[in-house]
Design a protein around this motif. Structure first.
Motif, PDB file in Angstrom:
ATOM      1  N   GLU A  32       0.803  -1.227   0.000  1.00 59.32           N
ATOM      2  CA  GLU A  32       0.000   0.000   0.000  1.00 59.32           C
ATOM      3  C   GLU A  32       0.839   1.283   0.000  1.00 59.32           C
ATOM      4  N   LYS A  33       1.787   1.381   0.890  1.00 59.99           N
ATOM      5  CA  LYS A  33       2.582   2.605   1.000  1.00 59.99           C
ATOM      6  C   LYS A  33       3.661   2.674  -0.086  1.00 59.99           C
ATOM      7  N   TYR A  34       4.229   1.541  -0.422  1.00 60.85           N
ATOM      8  CA  TYR A  34       5.292   1.464  -1.422  1.00 60.85           C
ATOM      9  C   TYR A  34       4.729   0.778  -2.671  1.00 60.85           C
ATOM     10  N   SER A  35       3.875   1.469  -3.381  1.00 63.00           N
ATOM     11  CA  SER A  35       3.087   0.849  -4.458  1.00 63.00           C
ATOM     12  C   SER A  35       3.918   0.348  -5.640  1.00 63.00           C
ATOM     13  N   LYS A  36       5.186   0.743  -5.710  1.00 58.68           N
ATOM     14  CA  LYS A  36       6.034   0.218  -6.783  1.00 58.68           C
ATOM     15  C   LYS A  36       6.543  -1.181  -6.462  1.00 58.68           C
ATOM     16  N   LEU A  37       6.394  -1.588  -5.197  1.00 62.45           N
ATOM     17  CA  LEU A  37       6.870  -2.900  -4.772  1.00 62.45           C
ATOM     18  C   LEU A  37       5.787  -3.957  -5.009  1.00 62.45           C
ATOM     19  N   VAL A  38       6.070  -4.907  -5.903  1.00 65.11           N
ATOM     20  CA  VAL A  38       5.147  -5.995  -6.219  1.00 65.11           C
ATOM     21  C   VAL A  38       5.552  -7.212  -5.399  1.00 65.11           C
ATOM     22  N   LEU A  39       4.611  -7.790  -4.667  1.00 66.67           N
ATOM     23  CA  LEU A  39       4.901  -8.935  -3.813  1.00 66.67           C
ATOM     24  C   LEU A  39       5.264 -10.169  -4.635  1.00 66.67           C
ATOM     25  N   THR A  40       4.518 -10.410  -5.704  1.00 66.64           N
ATOM     26  CA  THR A  40       4.758 -11.567  -6.558  1.00 66.64           C
ATOM     27  C   THR A  40       4.282 -11.263  -7.971  1.00 66.64           C
ATOM     28  N   ASN A  41       4.925 -11.884  -8.937  1.00 71.67           N
ATOM     29  CA  ASN A  41       4.487 -11.756 -10.328  1.00 71.67           C
ATOM     30  C   ASN A  41       3.543 -12.886 -10.720  1.00 71.67           C
ATOM     31  N   ASP A  42       3.195 -13.739  -9.754  1.00 72.01           N
ATOM     32  CA  ASP A  42       2.316 -14.869 -10.045  1.00 72.01           C
ATOM     33  C   ASP A  42       0.882 -14.448 -10.364  1.00 72.01           C
ATOM     34  N   LEU A  43       0.472 -13.286  -9.910  1.00 72.89           N
ATOM     35  CA  LEU A  43      -0.877 -12.801 -10.189  1.00 72.89           C
ATOM     36  C   LEU A  43      -0.819 -11.600 -11.111  1.00 72.89           C
ATOM     37  N   GLU A  44      -1.525 -11.711 -12.217  1.00 73.05           N
ATOM     38  CA  GLU A  44      -1.726 -10.557 -13.089  1.00 73.05           C
ATOM     39  C   GLU A  44      -3.192 -10.540 -13.434  1.00 73.05           C
ATOM     40  N   LEU A  45      -3.759  -9.381 -13.377  1.00 66.41           N
ATOM     41  CA  LEU A  45      -5.165  -9.224 -13.693  1.00 66.41           C
ATOM     42  C   LEU A  45      -5.308  -8.018 -14.606  1.00 66.41           C
ATOM     43  N   TYR A  46      -5.884  -8.239 -15.763  1.00 66.72           N
ATOM     44  CA  TYR A  46      -6.132  -7.160 -16.718  1.00 66.72           C
ATOM     45  C   TYR A  46      -7.639  -6.945 -16.787  1.00 66.72           C
ATOM     46  N   ILE A  47      -8.058  -5.699 -16.656  1.00 71.64           N
ATOM     47  CA  ILE A  47      -9.470  -5.358 -16.817  1.00 71.64           C
ATOM     48  C   ILE A  47      -9.557  -4.426 -18.016  1.00 71.64           C
ATOM     49  N   ILE A  48     -10.361  -4.830 -18.984  1.00 73.71           N
ATOM     50  CA  ILE A  48     -10.466  -4.097 -20.249  1.00 73.71           C
ATOM     51  C   ILE A  48     -11.914  -3.682 -20.457  1.00 73.71           C
ATOM     52  N   SER A  49     -12.127  -2.398 -20.683  1.00 76.01           N
ATOM     53  CA  SER A  49     -13.469  -1.866 -20.883  1.00 76.01           C
ATOM     54  C   SER A  49     -13.715  -1.592 -22.363  1.00 76.01           C
ATOM     55  N   LEU A  50     -14.653  -2.327 -22.957  1.00 75.20           N
ATOM     56  CA  LEU A  50     -15.018  -2.086 -24.353  1.00 75.20           C
ATOM     57  C   LEU A  50     -15.617  -0.692 -24.522  1.00 75.20           C
ATOM     58  N   GLU A  51     -16.368  -0.271 -23.520  1.00 66.54           N
ATOM     59  CA  GLU A  51     -17.001   1.055 -23.558  1.00 66.54           C
ATOM     60  C   GLU A  51     -15.944   2.159 -23.641  1.00 66.54           C
ATOM     61  N   LYS A  52     -14.922   2.074 -22.800  1.00 69.69           N
ATOM     62  CA  LYS A  52     -13.851   3.076 -22.828  1.00 69.69           C
ATOM     63  C   LYS A  52     -13.043   2.996 -24.123  1.00 69.69           C
TER      64      LYS A  52
END
Length: 194
Positions: free
Chosen positions: A144-164
């Motif tokens: 939360e405080k150090y948002s550039k720090l990723v705990l793991t690369n095992d999870l990736e989630l992409y959300i794509i909006s057709l409307e946008k």
């Protein structure tokens, strides 16, 4: 008009036939390669998109499209969601977690867990993402405080909006934009040759 609705790529059945049908790996690879920055050498579409139960009373998840990338080193779920049922954030995390735990077999070390990517394509704007102007967002587990720090690369989630994407004035030459334009209105893409 009825035929156009039946052949709409946003229709669950049509979406699965285009992108999840065995034999269409190159089509699916093209879509995924426009989203995921990693090179995809090999793709294997899973004809059984049902997540297994670990216990008798566990909930089953039915993924739209389940694929293994690069000899099974990455698992991928692609979801198409047209109706906002106000639970999609929890549902995609459920799918991701089920997919993740199923990459580990009895007796294996946790280091053998495989990377899992969930791609959610929506025909609406998620309430929590309305302030974000981009039509594609990428999510990982961050501090939360150090948002550039990723705990793991095992999870990736992409959300794509057709409307946008449809209302976007930038990035219209991107490969992903062209895929989304096809999903939104295949007739227009065919007519314009792109």
């Amino acid at each position: 008009m009825i035929i156009a609705k039946l052949l709409d790529p946003k229709n669950d059945y049509v979406f699965k036939r285009i992108f999840g049908y065995t034999g269409n790996e190159e089509i699916t690879k093209g879509l995924l390669q426009s989203i995921i920055p990693d090179k995809i050498d090999k793709i294997e579409l899973d004809s059984n998109p049902i997540t297994e139960k670990d216990l008798l009373d566990d909930k089953v998840g039915i993924l739209d499209i389940k694929a293994k990338l690069n000899d099974g080193n990455v698992n991928c779920d692609i979801e198409m969601q047209v109706v906002d049922q106000k639970d999609i954030e929890k549902r995609i995390l459920f799918y991701w977690s089920k997919m993740y735990i199923q990459t580990l077999k009895v007796g294996e070390d946790y280091e053998n867990l495989k990377r899992c990517i969930v791609i959610l394509i929506t025909d609406y704007d998620l309430d929590k993402l309305k302030e974000i102007p981009e039509y594609v967002t990428k999510w990982k587990i961050r501090e939360e405080k150090y948002s550039k720090l990723v705990l793991t690369n095992d999870l990736e989630l992409y959300i794509i909006s057709l409307e946008k994407a449809q209302n976007s004035t930038k990035n219209k030459k991107e490969e992903l934009y062209n895929w989304l334009k096809f999903i939104n209105n295949p007739k227009e893409v065919t007519r314009n040759g792109r």
